[in-house]
Design an enzyme around this catalytic site. Structure first.
Site, short mmCIF file in Angstrom:
data_model
loop_
_atom_site.label_atom_id
_atom_site.label_comp_id
_atom_site.label_asym_id
_atom_site.label_seq_id
_atom_site.Cartn_x
_atom_site.Cartn_y
_atom_site.Cartn_z
N ARG A 98 -56.33 24.76 -36.40
CA ARG A 98 -57.49 24.66 -37.69
C ARG A 98 -58.86 24.96 -36.97
O ARG A 98 -58.85 24.52 -35.89
CB ARG A 98 -57.45 23.26 -38.32
N ASP A 131 -50.27 24.50 -50.54
CA ASP A 131 -50.98 23.69 -51.64
C ASP A 131 -51.25 24.80 -52.95
O ASP A 131 -51.68 24.22 -53.99
CB ASP A 131 -52.34 23.57 -51.14
O1 F6P Z 1 -52.10 23.25 -45.47
C1 F6P Z 1 -52.23 22.36 -46.58
C2 F6P Z 1 -52.10 20.87 -46.01
O2 F6P Z 1 -50.71 20.71 -45.73
C3 F6P Z 1 -52.49 20.02 -47.15
O3 F6P Z 1 -51.56 19.72 -48.15
C4 F6P Z 1 -52.75 18.90 -46.08
O4 F6P Z 1 -53.66 18.05 -46.79
C5 F6P Z 1 -53.07 19.32 -44.81
O5 F6P Z 1 -52.87 20.83 -44.76
C6 F6P Z 1 -52.72 18.57 -43.80
O6 F6P Z 1 -53.14 18.93 -42.67
P1 F6P Z 1 -52.88 18.85 -41.27
O7 F6P Z 1 -51.57 19.33 -40.84
O8 F6P Z 1 -53.95 19.44 -40.42
O9 F6P Z 1 -52.74 17.32 -41.10
#
Ligand code: F6P
Length: 360
Positions: A77, A139
């Protein structure tokens, strides 16, 4: 001269990333000729683009990956809002990404990602790079496309979870509250809730009233149903929280010691209905493992379309499915927008007419 095609996967992973990569690469080899194409794999999303983490890949790297979960390129991210901000590392991220593009002598960069990824793709396109996006996320909230790859695999996993909760809920005469990913949009909860026979579906687009949720559960119990299934999107809030600004809501949650509403919903249900209630959070299980057959086909169609855009040198676009046809949208038309569930959408109405409650 070989066409140098950079590929990165960015944001949260999902099933179908590798199937999409394979689709693009195989179609590029097929349409342009293997000798005329050099695929450059960029590791860990935009982080890798910033730090020039790139390597030339071979055709064999793309063999046997159709069914593989996750991403062979790695992902990370890299929040869009920080892209134009110089942080503690003193790196001008946009400048560094442009430099990597130049150093790697790329003709085009493919970005596989969700909403944040697409915003950065547009930023790079505005900075003169040839970019093509591909819509990935469990999503399903990318604007301008009927569906994203990864979504239907996650629907299958969430549905299986709800199926399994049915049997244990019945054995114990309990209410099971299942938290399903989806922070802003409730697509995954809505689809899996309908497919998994949930009795209550709570999504961010429809703020809930806990008393209405409990009334529905009590009525079910009075009718002789000894269990209930409540599917909750992780981003839900109640009617009071709906009046608050995002920051105010976050502060309130911090005071309550919660991040998502799920545990609060479960304890309120137990307290108000008097029925024993448990929670289940499948979490990242929903993003793991092999893509479903639907997603393999979709990822392949999307990937091949991206290769056609490369062949036709049509850049600044992202692949999409519109009214069941594979096409592409201009990045400027979709970046920064979110596709939400509409309260009057057909599936919400179908669910309501079936007797599923949304707490509104
Ligand atoms: O990629 C989307 C998602 O899975 C969302 O549904 C969720 O809120 C988020 O990513 C979780 O993110 P991470 O894997 O960074 O905890």
């Amino acid at each position: 001269m070989k066409k140098r095609i950079g590929i990165l996967t960015s944001g949260g992973d999902c099933p179908g990333l590798n199937a999409t990569i394979r689709g693009v690469v195989k179609a590029c080899y097929e349409m342009l000729g293997e000798d005329n194409v050099q695929i450059v794999g960029i590791s860990n999303g935009y982080y890798g683009l910033i730090h020039n983490m790139a390597k030339d890949m071979q055709p064999s790297d793309f063999s046997g990956i159709l069914t593989l979960g996750g991403t062979i390129l790695g992902t990370k991210r890299q929040p869009y809002k920080m892209m134009t901000v110089i942080g503690e590392d003193n790196i001008d991220k946009v400048k560094s990404m442009k430099e990597t593009y130049k150093k790697q002598k790329l003709d085009v960069l493919l970005t596989l990602g969700g909403n944040g990824t697409h915003k950065t793709s547009k930023l790079l396109a505005d900075n003169g790079l040839n970019v093509i996006g591909l819509p990935k996320t469990i999503d399903n909230d990318i604007y301008g496309t009927d569906v994203t790859f990864g979504f239907h695999s996650a629907v299958d996993i969430a549905t299986d979870t709800l199926d399994r909760l049915h049997t244990t809920a019945t054995s114990h005469s309990r209410i099971m509250v299942c938290e399903i990913m989806g922070n802003k949009a409730g697509w995954l909860t809505l689809y899996s809730g309908v497919a998994g026979g949930a009795d209550v579906i709570l999504i961010p687009e429809i703020p809930y009233d806990i008393n209405k949720v409990c009334d529905a559960l009590i009525k079910r119990s009075e009718k002789g149903k000894n269990f209930s299934i409540v599917a909750v999107a992780e981003g839900v809030f109640d009617v009071n929280e709906a009046q608050m600004k995002k920051k105010e809501r976050a502060k309130k949650r911090e005071k309550e010691g919660i991040t998502t509403a799920t545990n609060r919903i479960a304890s309120q249900i137990q307290q108000i209905t008097g029925i024993e209630t448990r929670t289940c959070v499948p979490g990242h299980m929903l993003r793991g493992g092999s893509p479903s057959a639907y997603d393999r086909v979709l990822a392949t169609k999307f990937g091949v379309h991206a290769a056609q855009l490369i062949r036709d040198e049509k850049y600044g676009r992202t692949v999409a499915m519109v009214n069941s046809k594979i096409t592409s949208n201009k990045l400027e038309d979709i970046a920064g927008l979110t596709k939400f569930v509409q309260q009057d959408s057909q599936l919400v109405i179908t669910a309501k007419d079936l007797g599923i409650k949304f707490g509104d």
